[in-house]
Design a protein around this motif. Structure first.
Motif, PDB file in Angstrom:
ATOM      1  N   GLU A   1      37.862  38.731  46.820  1.00 17.51           N
ATOM      2  CA  GLU A   1      37.791  37.800  45.688  1.00 17.51           C
ATOM      3  C   GLU A   1      36.577  36.905  45.863  1.00 17.51           C
ATOM      4  N   ASP A   2      35.805  36.813  44.834  1.00 15.68           N
ATOM      5  CA  ASP A   2      34.682  35.873  44.829  1.00 15.68           C
ATOM      6  C   ASP A   2      34.842  34.927  43.645  1.00 15.68           C
ATOM      7  N   GLU A   3      33.979  33.974  43.592  1.00 15.54           N
ATOM      8  CA  GLU A   3      34.105  32.936  42.567  1.00 15.54           C
ATOM      9  C   GLU A   3      33.960  33.515  41.176  1.00 15.54           C
ATOM     10  N   GLU A   4      33.001  34.435  40.997  1.00 14.65           N
ATOM     11  CA  GLU A   4      32.794  34.988  39.666  1.00 14.65           C
ATOM     12  C   GLU A   4      34.019  35.781  39.217  1.00 14.65           C
ATOM     13  N   THR A   5      34.594  36.579  40.148  1.00 21.14           N
ATOM     14  CA  THR A   5      35.801  37.356  39.776  1.00 21.14           C
ATOM     15  C   THR A   5      36.972  36.445  39.448  1.00 21.14           C
ATOM     16  N   MET A   6      37.158  35.394  40.244  1.00 22.67           N
ATOM     17  CA  MET A   6      38.253  34.458  39.975  1.00 22.67           C
ATOM     18  C   MET A   6      38.069  33.770  38.636  1.00 22.67           C
ATOM     19  N   GLU A   7      36.831  33.362  38.382  1.00 20.33           N
ATOM     20  CA  GLU A   7      36.593  32.701  37.098  1.00 20.33           C
ATOM     21  C   GLU A   7      36.880  33.659  35.946  1.00 20.33           C
ATOM     22  N   TRP A   8      36.448  34.943  36.125  1.00 19.96           N
ATOM     23  CA  TRP A   8      36.680  35.904  35.047  1.00 19.96           C
ATOM     24  C   TRP A   8      38.180  36.129  34.837  1.00 19.96           C
ATOM     25  N   GLU A   9      38.971  36.254  35.919  1.00 14.82           N
ATOM     26  CA  GLU A   9      40.415  36.468  35.794  1.00 14.82           C
ATOM     27  C   GLU A   9      41.107  35.256  35.145  1.00 14.82           C
ATOM     28  N   GLN A  10      40.678  34.062  35.573  1.00 14.79           N
ATOM     29  CA  GLN A  10      41.275  32.868  34.971  1.00 14.79           C
ATOM     30  C   GLN A  10      40.958  32.773  33.484  1.00 14.79           C
ATOM     31  N   GLU A  11      39.719  33.208  33.144  1.00 14.40           N
ATOM     32  CA  GLU A  11      39.345  33.166  31.737  1.00 14.40           C
ATOM     33  C   GLU A  11      40.184  34.159  30.930  1.00 14.40           C
ATOM     34  N   GLN A  12      40.444  35.337  31.521  1.00 16.82           N
ATOM     35  CA  GLN A  12      41.280  36.308  30.801  1.00 16.82           C
ATOM     36  C   GLN A  12      42.706  35.805  30.642  1.00 16.82           C
ATOM     37  N   ILE A  13      43.246  35.145  31.683  1.00 15.25           N
ATOM     38  CA  ILE A  13      44.605  34.588  31.595  1.00 15.25           C
ATOM     39  C   ILE A  13      44.666  33.499  30.526  1.00 15.25           C
ATOM     40  N   ARG A  14      43.569  32.680  30.520  1.00 11.95           N
ATOM     41  CA  ARG A  14      43.555  31.605  29.519  1.00 11.95           C
ATOM     42  C   ARG A  14      43.529  32.172  28.108  1.00 11.95           C
ATOM     43  N   ARG A  15      42.752  33.267  27.932  1.00 14.17           N
ATOM     44  CA  ARG A  15      42.685  33.856  26.600  1.00 14.17           C
ATOM     45  C   ARG A  15      44.016  34.483  26.199  1.00 14.17           C
TER      46      ARG A  15
END
Length: 790
Positions: free
Chosen positions: A274-288
């Motif tokens: 897990e890196d920061e970009e992947t975490m941010e992308w996953e959180q963004e998908q969850i938020r959407r």
């Protein structure tokens, strides 16, 4: 007789898919078959087809999902899919009914307009959802085309053996029987002749083959090279799996399965990172997806009431301290006001000084610009002067060399005649020496050999010419034509004089030289180039007046003298200081440099006779004499302008040296060069006399001749003239360069031997007359002893 072993064929599977180990079950007896037929070849093909269909039904049973091929018992560990931490959190949050957002994710409001589901609803939905695909009971769905084709082929070929298609691929290879091979060959031949049946296969192409162009040879099965171009199997093999190979052996399939498991492990490990970009992308998908919940607002502790502090009691001020405080403040303000006033005054003074300095700087800038422009013009003008001198100096130097050659030619003529007279006189009282054995032949201008004249006849001709010249000179000076005077005059007839014809030619050559000198500036029209006072004097004088510091530092006066040298040498071209009566101060260059060296004060009246003082350059006349005049005169003296036997030339030489000494110091190196030039001429004359006298003294064969006594007297008189001129020059120049020793040599080796040969007939008288003017220290001891002898 035992039954023949069944013929088995090894079939390669076209698909690379996982399948379970096949087990043959006999539908009638319920026994398990291991790849061999239950009966013999007497069974009909329909029974065989039914057995194959029952085997295919058993294959359609659902099996567990396996990565990497067939799963073998007891080999390798069971692969388990690992989930990321985020997916685990999401699963836990689904079970608990809420999702815990990360600290860095944006917060969404809890309220949502969509439907909500409880945990019981989700569990009921999951229980009612089937986890596996339903079994297919339709026989048509499990029909295998390959098996059907194999059954048909077995029915038509009347094989006595059964081919087990459900056997594992790693079984041993069986050799087909002769009848099976013969049946396959007959089928292949029949198909080749009649062509394949149209019902053997179902074409996937919508169009027919006849709809396309078959090329020039449609019956040929060969494929042209250009027909293969455009297929992307080789170019995109990496993406189309065209290069993949299907493992057939047991060991190779194990290696292939192991390799696929390792690749899957690597992919799962990469996914778990897990890196920061992947975490941010996953959180963004969850938020959407609307799965985020608002974070609970953390409320701080409830503030408590604190009353404001009560200030301390302050006594009421009295009048005295207030007046004192006001007085102190007034004093501080007065002092500050005075300091500010003083600062303003100093600033105003500084401002005024800055304004004055700015004005001065502006004036300096203007002056610097004027200076730059003036020096640019001066430099441009000097470059034009340099170009002018480069063009005019070579003709001037050529004319100067021509003048020197004229003087040398005249001196050679006079000296040759004088030496001939000396040889004639010596032959009269000492005898004629024999001619040299080998004499160089003389040639004329055309290269013809000049016949040698008789020495005696030539001598008589010279003597007659000498007598005629003497008589002509005596006729011109009848006033002093006494006997004693005539005796004294005897021997002076060759005093630097040329015959009338040669003298006329010399004068003509000198006049032609002067005309050529005037032609040098005939093409010059600008006055500043014709008169250096209007050009050089103007520019260098302006430089001295406007920028005296740079003029003095750059030795501008000497620079001007170096440029003025051309006009000075051009003006003195053809001037012989030993013959011309003009002195140095009569030339225009002398006057111009004298006035330039003594600039007049602007406040001084030009009519005043007060002699101005020397400028910063000093006396530039002296510099010009040292630079141009002395080298020129020295070269002329050494080249023949000065005759050592001429009293007139010696007197003129002393006068010129005195004029130069008035401008140049006596110890100056250039002046020493001038003093050495006459000494060189005297030394050459004594050497020539001594060399010419040596063969006659060696012969010493006197003869009786009435002309012997006058001849000896004439010879001694000429040597006495040379001695007198040397003593006169020594009186002015002093004992320099060994002039006294030269006088002693002349007395000892040139005059005394000739005088002793006729001591009683005039030799003693001339020697006594000679040593009267010679200092005692220069008279040789033998001559003193000879003079004391009665």
């Amino acid at each position: 007789m035992t039954e023949a072993a069944p013929v088995l064929f090894k079939r390669k599977s076209a698909k690379h898919a996982a399948r379970s180990r096949a087990v043959d079950v006999d539908t009638k007896s319920g026994q398990i078959a291991s790849g061999t037929a239950a009966g013999t070849g007497d069974e009909p093909p329909s029974v065989i087809a039914s057995k194959l269909k029952s085997k295919l039904k058993s294959r359609n049973k659902p099996s567990k999902l396996s990565f990497g091929g067939e799963e073998e018992e007891g080999e390798g560990e069971v692969f388990q899919v690992k989930k990321s931490s985020l997916s685990k959190k999401l699963a836990l949050s689904k079970q608990s009914g809420h999702i815990t957002p990360s600290s860095f994710e944006p917060v969404l409001p809890k309220t949502s307009n969509g439907p909500t589901y409880s945990v019981a609803d989700l569990n009921a939905l999951k229980a009612s959802t089937p986890s596996a695909r339903p079994r297919q009971t339709d026989e048509s769905a499990s029909y295998d085309a390959e098996v059907s084709m194999a059954a048909d082929s077995l029915a038509h070929s009347s094989l006595s053996q059964i081919v087990d298609l459900t056997e594992d691929v790693d079984m041993e290879t069986s050799i087909p029987s002769a009848s099976a091979v013969q049946a396959a060959k007959e089928k292949r031949e029949r198909i080749r002749k009649t062509g394949p049946d149209e019902e053997d296969f179902i074409s996937l192409s919508v169009a027919k083959r006849v709809d396309f162009s078959q090329g020039p040879h449609p019956e040929s099965r060969l494929m042209r090279e250009e027909d293969e171009v455009g297929e992307g199997e080789d170019e995109y093999a990496e993406y189309t799996s065209a290069q993949e190979r299907i493992a057939l052996g047991k060991k190779s399939r194990k290696l292939e399965a192991k390799k696929r498991r390792e690749e899957m492990h690597e992919m799962i490990a990469d996914a778990e990172e897990e890196d920061e970009e992947t975490m941010e992308w996953e959180q963004e998908q969850i938020r959407r997806g609307g799965m985020r919940m608002e974070e609970s607002v953390v409320q701080g502790p409830k503030p408590t009431y604190k009353p404001a502090p009560i200030p301390t009691l302050t006594p009421i001020p009295t009048l005295g301290p207030a007046i004192a405080r006001l007085t102190h403040s007034l004093t501080a303000l007065t002092t500050s006001h005075a300091e500010h006033t003083t600062s303003m005054v100093s600033l105003s003074d500084e401002l005024s000084q800055l304004e004055i300095r700015e004005k001065e700087m502006r004036e300096m800038i203007v002056k610097a610009e004027e200076k730059r422009s003036w020096f640019a013009s001066f430099r441009e003008w000097m470059e034009s002067v340099a170009a002018f001198l480069d063009q005019k100096f070579p003709p001037l130097e050529k004319l100067e060399d021509e003048q020197v050659s004229l003087l040398q030619e005249r001196y050679d003529m006079v000296d040759k005649r004088r030496r001939a007279d000396d040889e004639d006189d010596l032959s009269l009282f000492l005898g004629t020496p024999p001619p040299p054995l080998q004499q160089a032949e003389e040639t004329d201008e055309l290269g013809r050999v000049v016949p040698k004249a008789n020495p005696a006849a030539t001598r008589r001709e010279r003597m007659s010419a000498r007598i005629s010249r003497r008589d002509r000179r005596r006729m011109l000076s009848r006033a002093s034509a006494t006997t004693s005077a005539g005796a004294e005059e005897d021997g002076y007839s060759t005093d630097s004089s040329l015959p009338p014809s040669d003298a006329a030619d010399y004068e003509t050559a000198v006049e032609s030289l002067l005309e050529k000198g005037q032609d040098i500036l005939s093409d010059v029209r600008a006055k500043e180039f014709r008169e250096p006072g209007l050009g050089l004097g103007k520019w260098f004088g302006e430089w001295r007046e406007r920028y005296a510091d740079s003029y003095t530092g750059a030795w501008g006066g000497l620079g001007m003298v170096g440029a003025w040298e051309f006009w000075t040498r051009l003006e003195i071209l053809g001037w012989n200081p030993l013959e011309d009566t003009r002195s140095l101060d009569t030339f225009s260059w002398y006057t111009s440099l004298y006035e330039y060296s003594r600039p007049r004060n602007p406040e001084q009246n030009e009519d005043e006779d007060i002699l101005p003082e020397l400028g910063p350059d000093g006396d530039l006349v002296s510099a010009m004499i040292s630079t141009a005049i002395i080298p020129r005169i020295s070269k002329m003296i050494e080249s023949g302008a000065f005759d050592p036997y001429s009293v007139k030339d010696t007197r003129s030489l002393v006068d010129v040296a005195e004029q130069i000494e008035s401008s140049v110091e006596r110890d100056n190196l250039k002046f020493q060069i001038l003093l050495k030039a006459p000494f060189t001429v005297f030394q050459r004359a004594v050497a020539v006399t001594e060399t010419a006298l040596t063969p006659y003294l060696a012969l010493n064969n006197p003869r009786f001749d009435p002309e012997a006594i006058p001849a000896r007297r004439r010879y001694l008189t000429r040597q006495y003239k040379l001695l007198s001129n040397m003593l006169r020059w020594r009186k002015y120049a002093g004992e320099r360069f060994g002039l006294g020793n030269l006088i002693t040599t002349l007395l000892t080796k040139c005059m005394l031997p000739i005088a002793e040969s006729g001591w009683d007939v005039g030799g003693e008288i001339i020697m006594r007359k000679a040593i009267e003017g010679v200092p005692a220290e220069l008279v040789p001891s033998m001559l003193q002893a000879r003079m004391r002898t009665p």
